[in-house]
Scaffold this motif. Structure first.
Motif, mmCIF file in Angstrom:
data_model
loop_
_atom_site.group_PDB
_atom_site.id
_atom_site.type_symbol
_atom_site.label_atom_id
_atom_site.label_comp_id
_atom_site.label_asym_id
_atom_site.label_seq_id
_atom_site.Cartn_x
_atom_site.Cartn_y
_atom_site.Cartn_z
ATOM 1 N N ARG A 18 0.838 -1.199 0.000
ATOM 2 C CA ARG A 18 0.000 0.000 0.000
ATOM 3 C C ARG A 18 0.875 1.253 0.000
ATOM 4 N NH1 ARG A 18 -2.729 -0.707 4.629
ATOM 5 N NH2 ARG A 18 -4.082 -2.256 3.645
ATOM 6 N N GLY A 19 0.620 2.125 -0.969
ATOM 7 C CA GLY A 19 1.361 3.379 -1.068
ATOM 8 C C GLY A 19 2.800 3.221 -1.498
ATOM 9 N N ALA A 20 3.150 2.046 -2.051
ATOM 10 C CA ALA A 20 4.548 1.781 -2.373
ATOM 11 C C ALA A 20 4.954 2.321 -3.733
ATOM 12 C CB ALA A 20 4.814 0.277 -2.327
ATOM 13 N N PHE A 310 11.113 -5.355 -4.124
ATOM 14 C CA PHE A 310 10.210 -6.495 -3.987
ATOM 15 C C PHE A 310 9.484 -6.457 -2.641
ATOM 16 C CE2 PHE A 310 13.146 -7.892 -7.186
ATOM 17 C CZ PHE A 310 12.350 -8.615 -8.067
ATOM 18 N N ALA A 311 8.171 -6.627 -2.684
ATOM 19 C CA ALA A 311 7.363 -6.736 -1.468
ATOM 20 C C ALA A 311 7.036 -8.199 -1.217
ATOM 21 C CB ALA A 311 6.074 -5.929 -1.609
ATOM 22 N N VAL A 312 7.304 -8.686 0.000
ATOM 23 C CA VAL A 312 6.946 -10.040 0.401
ATOM 24 C C VAL A 312 6.136 -9.965 1.689
ATOM 25 C CG1 VAL A 312 8.982 -11.034 -0.713
ATOM 26 C CG2 VAL A 312 9.106 -10.375 1.690
ATOM 27 N N ARG A 313 5.440 -11.022 1.988
ATOM 28 C CA ARG A 313 4.502 -11.038 3.115
ATOM 29 C C ARG A 313 5.187 -11.535 4.381
ATOM 30 N NH1 ARG A 313 1.198 -11.384 7.077
ATOM 31 N NH2 ARG A 313 -1.059 -11.692 6.758
ATOM 32 N N ARG A 314 5.153 -10.739 5.427
ATOM 33 C CA ARG A 314 5.680 -11.179 6.721
ATOM 34 C C ARG A 314 4.830 -12.333 7.235
ATOM 35 N NH1 ARG A 314 4.328 -6.258 10.834
ATOM 36 N NH2 ARG A 314 5.032 -7.790 12.370
#
Length: 350
Positions: A18-20, A310-314
């Motif tokens: 979000r907002g990235a 890169f966005a990954v899920r915690r």
């Protein structure tokens, strides 16, 4: 003695992006890339001409029922599968609800919001997060389990889940990602012989409709009626109904089946790429459009990956997982290769 912090049940993958901005490649959200397809966009757009009329869900309900070979009275259309969790928590008389974790956290959050004390059955990573029905208390009157499970990507055998069904119990099987499994093997969607069974499906993942909110529940006519009474009037919009009807058509099912095989091949490529890193543990066999991994100092690696695009899920917001876990959405091979290069840099920087 300090009690461990409770995981944030309301944290979801969209928070990672979000907002990235457009420069961040999304491996955090499990929506199939490149969706919705153009033909589906056109069907949804065409429905806008009828927005002056109140939504009429009869055609969509018939289409979903036909898609699963069920009578219409066993189908309830919902504003995404997440609405169904709220309805189940509010509409059913529940004394001892149990949620099998790690899994999608909204079922437990909805039950807690409705005032229920929720018990957790935590599956063991050492056993591959496999479910032993004996771990579920015998007097639990509501049991929730995902299949394939988010975030572990475990596909439980249908015969194992069927052992959880019994008179006096509602068994909720969240099959939000089942259409990403080739052949939808191990699905219980068409079963009408299991007492108390409720199967939930989402159209937002495979078809890229998270912003439209459309899903459905498959259950006995009595349960469907009880859940329907708890819904607000016209809970599913006309565009969402158009999408449900379109995505249940034979041509759409064939497209989804083709996509499932492609996802399986892309997932194998991702798992192979991750196998090149000694620090990374990949849980498997994975069956969903995502994989769960463990690596030391995952939080710092996630931050470095973000800086590398890169966005990954915690993983620590899922009960039963910890700060060393990450969930990765399956993407095409070129994206995976770019991600593997970035992961190598992120691990080296540590």
């Amino acid at each position: 003695m300090h009690r461990p912090l409770e995981p944030d049940l309301r944290h979801h993958g969209d928070a990672e992006v979000r907002g990235a901005g457009a420069d961040l490649t999304d491996l955090a959200v499990n929506v199939r890339s490149g969706t919705p397809p153009q033909w589906l966009r056109e069907r949804v757009a065409a429905s806008l001409d009828g927005l002056a009329a109140y939504p009429d869900g009869r055609a969509a309900r018939r289409a979903v029922a036909a898609r699963h070979g069920l009578p219409e009275e066993r189908v309830l259309l919902t504003a995404g599968a997440a609405e169904a969790f709220v309805l189940l928590a509010r509409a059913l008389p529940v004394r001892r609800p149990v949620v099998v974790h790690p899994q999608f956290t909204e079922p437990e959050a909805a039950l807690r919001d409705a005032g229920h004390a929720v018990e957790r059955v935590l599956l063991d990573a050492a056993d591959g997060f496999r479910l032993d029905p004996r771990a579920v208390p015998g007097d639990a009157d509501l049991v929730v389990v995902g299949n394939p499970t988010n975030p572990t990507s475990v596909l439980h055998p249908a015969r194992t889940l069927a052992r959880l069904a019994r008179p006096g119990r509602t068994l909720v099987v969240d099959e939000a990602f089942m259409d990403a499994v080739p052949g939808e093997r191990e699905s219980l969607a068409a079963r009408t012989d299991l007492p108390g069974l409720v199967v939930l499906r989402s159209l937002t993942k495979t078809w890229g409709l998270a912003g439209l909110r459309i899903g459905y529940a498959l259950a006995s006519p009595g349960t469907v009626a009880a859940l329907e009474r708890a819904q607000p009037l016209w809970p599913v919009s006309s565009p969402a109904l158009a999408a449900a009807e379109a995505c249940s058509a034979p041509a759409a099912l064939a497209e989804a089946a083709h996509a499932a095989h492609r996802i399986a091949a892309d997932r194998a490529h991702l798992v192979a790429a991750l196998g090149e890193f000694a620090q990374v543990t990949v849980y498997g066999p994975a069956a969903g459009p995502f994989v769960l991994i463990r690596l030391p100092d995952a939080a710092a690696v996630r931050t470095r990956l973000r800086a590398l695009g890169f966005a990954v899920r915690r993983g620590d917001t899922f009960p039963g997982l910890g700060p060393d876990h990450l969930r990765l959405a399956v993407r095409d091979r070129a994206t995976t290769d770019r991600f593997a290069a970035a992961l190598g840099k992120a691990l080296t920087e540590g």
